[in-house]
Design an enzyme around this catalytic site. Structure first.
Site, short mmCIF file in Angstrom:
data_model
loop_
_atom_site.label_atom_id
_atom_site.label_comp_id
_atom_site.label_asym_id
_atom_site.label_seq_id
_atom_site.Cartn_x
_atom_site.Cartn_y
_atom_site.Cartn_z
CE LYS A 216 -0.78 -19.74 16.05
NZ LYS A 216 -1.70 -21.10 16.29
CD GLU A 290 12.89 -22.62 25.03
OE1 GLU A 290 13.44 -23.84 24.91
OE2 GLU A 290 13.48 -21.81 25.71
CB CYS A 324 9.62 -30.20 23.83
SG CYS A 324 9.76 -29.33 25.14
CD GLU A 421 9.95 -33.47 19.04
OE1 GLU A 421 9.56 -32.70 17.97
OE2 GLU A 421 10.24 -32.99 20.24
#
Ligand code: NDP
Length: 511
Positions: A216, A290, A324, A421
């Site tokens: 997906k 991840e 990331c 983040e």
């Protein structure tokens, strides 16, 4: 060109109606904003075919969604609708899993490894053949500059398929003395920041080891995954080996919770990663996660400052900071902090924020309205926390979701903009005096994905690097990726590795 060569202010490259530059910031030595003029160099999208709507790719063909629900995919630079994407319910996911299971049992796991490798090589070559189309589509759908999708995303995606194609018939050498057996059906869920590349990281090792997949893509960036589905079909890959279902978080949940999936591979936020970890707890599903990061980029006094400035720009502004492993926290040794900060600001003045399809563009559009609002909120949080904000004076386009590159100084370790983040073009700068202070500050976040060290001493690189709680440590560079190199995180940045020999482990049972 020096400042003395400047006669009068010239309107800079105007893309999407960029306003004229305002006065350059007063603490800079150079006035870049008003005299660097580029003619626009847009990549043509004329030959790119994006269909008005897409179904799911199941069992080798595009099929309508069971419940017929769709959503729009938007170009974030223009806010135009590019296409209608199908939303997969659990019924669609079930069809895809059944197709993947049949393909696994009858067509893929039984195929000689050499033959599997040939298909993967063919897919890699077809990505290269269609690279222009894929790069333009990636920039239109995701907002990233064409230079990056053309020179980084698409070539690297092909490289990962080439690399893992090579392993397909050499697994006995990868795991000497042991037999590597495929797992079965893999459910794979990817984010929106590197759509085709993340797909390659997931699908290439899974196929090379004899597994089949249901993948997906993220809701806002499904188109290149669907074009990849066309490549699978046109390559003659046996039906059902790769299945692509589109949708949002609920579709991802349906994949994670499906009983006949043997392994989940997820890339995305730490928040969703934790939900997935709870969902698979107590089942025999394998999983890799991840997740997010808040990478420290550490510059020592003995580093080449000009080289470090380029590295810092690449570390945080590459892909609008939607990375990331971005170097979003800059740690600078005190003696060079003023000089480095000034040079960094000057370099930021030269960055062109604009049309992702323009080859001059350095920073494209923020991927979605939601992400644009999230970044804007963090900029307000930084100001409210008392940090000093700097943004270059260059114009940005009027429409679309564009964000100026942003720098915060005067921050402290406990500030939210230092700890959380942001996933956008926002950098914080802190200083340190000693190597141990740098190590302590670098490791003081819940994340552990990436870090960078800038110094001319090799011994310092090894010493500091060995103390970093991060899966990747770059030395005198940043954001470099290679299929042979494992990638992954510690702490809340994830579980498992992708890439390299290590990236084969999650897709095999060793007996
Ligand atoms: P999300 O975690 O929101 O989404 C990632 C994917 O998971 C998307 O396809 C999303 O669907 C789907 N999803 C959302 N909710 C669920 C759920 N409950 N169950 C299963 N799947 C779900 O992350 P973003 O897409 O916002 O990506 C940004 C994040 O990804 C950042 O935190 C970044 O650090 C991380 N990331 C990590 C990388 C790494 O290698 N460590 C690489 C790239 C990004 P949809 O978007 O369609 O709603």
């Amino acid at each position: 060109m020096s400042t003395s060569e400047k006669n009068e202010a010239v309107e800079p490259n105007v893309t999407n109606g960029s306003p004229k530059p305002t006065s350059p910031n007063s603490d800079l030595k150079h006035d870049f904003a008003s005299f660097w003029e580029y003619s626009s160099a847009p990549e043509s999208s004329d030959k790119v075919e994006i269909k008005p709507s897409y179904g799911h790719f199941i069992d080798g063909e595009f099929v309508e969604p069971v419940k017929g629900r769709t959503f729009s995919s938007i170009n974030p630079a223009t806010e135009e609708v590019l296409t209608e994407i199908s939303e997969a319910t659990s019924e669609d996911v079930d069809k895809a899993v059944k197709a993947a299971r049949t393909a696994y049992n009858k067509r893929w796991s039984t195929l000689p490894a050499k033959e599997r490798g040939k298909y993967i090589f063919r897919i890699a070559r077809m990505i290269q053949e269609r690279s222009r189309d894929l790069a333009i589509t990636e920039s239109m759908d995701g907002g990233k500059p064409i230079r990056e999708s053309r020179d980084v995303d698409v070539p690297l995606a092909a490289a990962y398929f080439f690399y893992y194609a090579g392993w397909a018939d050499k697994l006995d050498f990868a795991f000497p003395g042991r037999k590597a057996k495929s797992i079965g059906v893999c459910g794979q869920i990817i984010p929106w920041n590197f759509p085709l590349l993340m797909l390659a990281w997931k699908i290439a090792p899974a196929l090379a080891t004899g597994n089949t997949v249901v993948l997906k893509p993220a809701e806002t960036t499904s188109i290149t995954a669907l074009k990849f589905a066309e490549i699978c079909r046109d390559s003659g890959l046996p039906d059902g080996v790769v299945n692509i279902v589109t949708g949002a978080g609920q579709t991802g949940t349906a994949i994670v919770n499906h009983n006949d999936i043997d392994k989940i591979a997820f890339t995305g936020s730490t928040k969703v990663g934790k939900i997935i970890q709870k969902s698979v707890a107590g089942t025999d599903k394998k999983f890799t996660l991840e997740l997010g990061g808040k990478g420290a980029n550490i510059v020592f006094e003995d580093a080449s400052i000009n080289q470090a400035v380029e590295g810092i720009i690449n570390a945080i502004f590459f892909n609008q900071g939607h990375v990331c492993c971005a170097g979003s926290r800059l740690l600078v040794q005190e003696g060079i902090a003023d000089e480095l900060t000034r040079k960094l600001k000057e370099r930021m003045e030269t960055l062109i924020v604009g049309d992702p399809l323009d080859k001059n563009t350095d920073i494209g559009a923020i991927n979605s309205k939601a992400q644009y609002e999230r970044i804007s909120d963090y900029i307000e949080i930084g100001k409210a926390e008392g940090a000093d904000m700097y943004q270059p004076s260059n114009g940005i386009p009027d429409g679309g979701y564009f964000c100026r590159p942003t720098l915060f100084t005067g921050v402290s370790q406990s500030n939210r903009i230092v700890q959380e983040e942001i996933f956008g073009p926002v950098l914080t700068i802190q200083t340190f005096r000693t190597p141990s202070e740098a190590i302590e500050k670098a490791n003081n976040t819940p994340y552990g994905l990436s870090s960078g060290i800038w110094t001319d001493r090799g011994s310092k690189i090894f010493n500091i690097g060995s103390h970093m709680d991060s899966g990747v440590v770059w030395a005198n560079t940043f954001n470099k990726f290679d299929p042979t190199s494992p990638f992954g995180g510690y702490k809340e940045s994830g579980v498992g590795r992708e890439g390299g020999l290590h990236g084969l482990y999650p897709y095999v049972n060793l007996v």
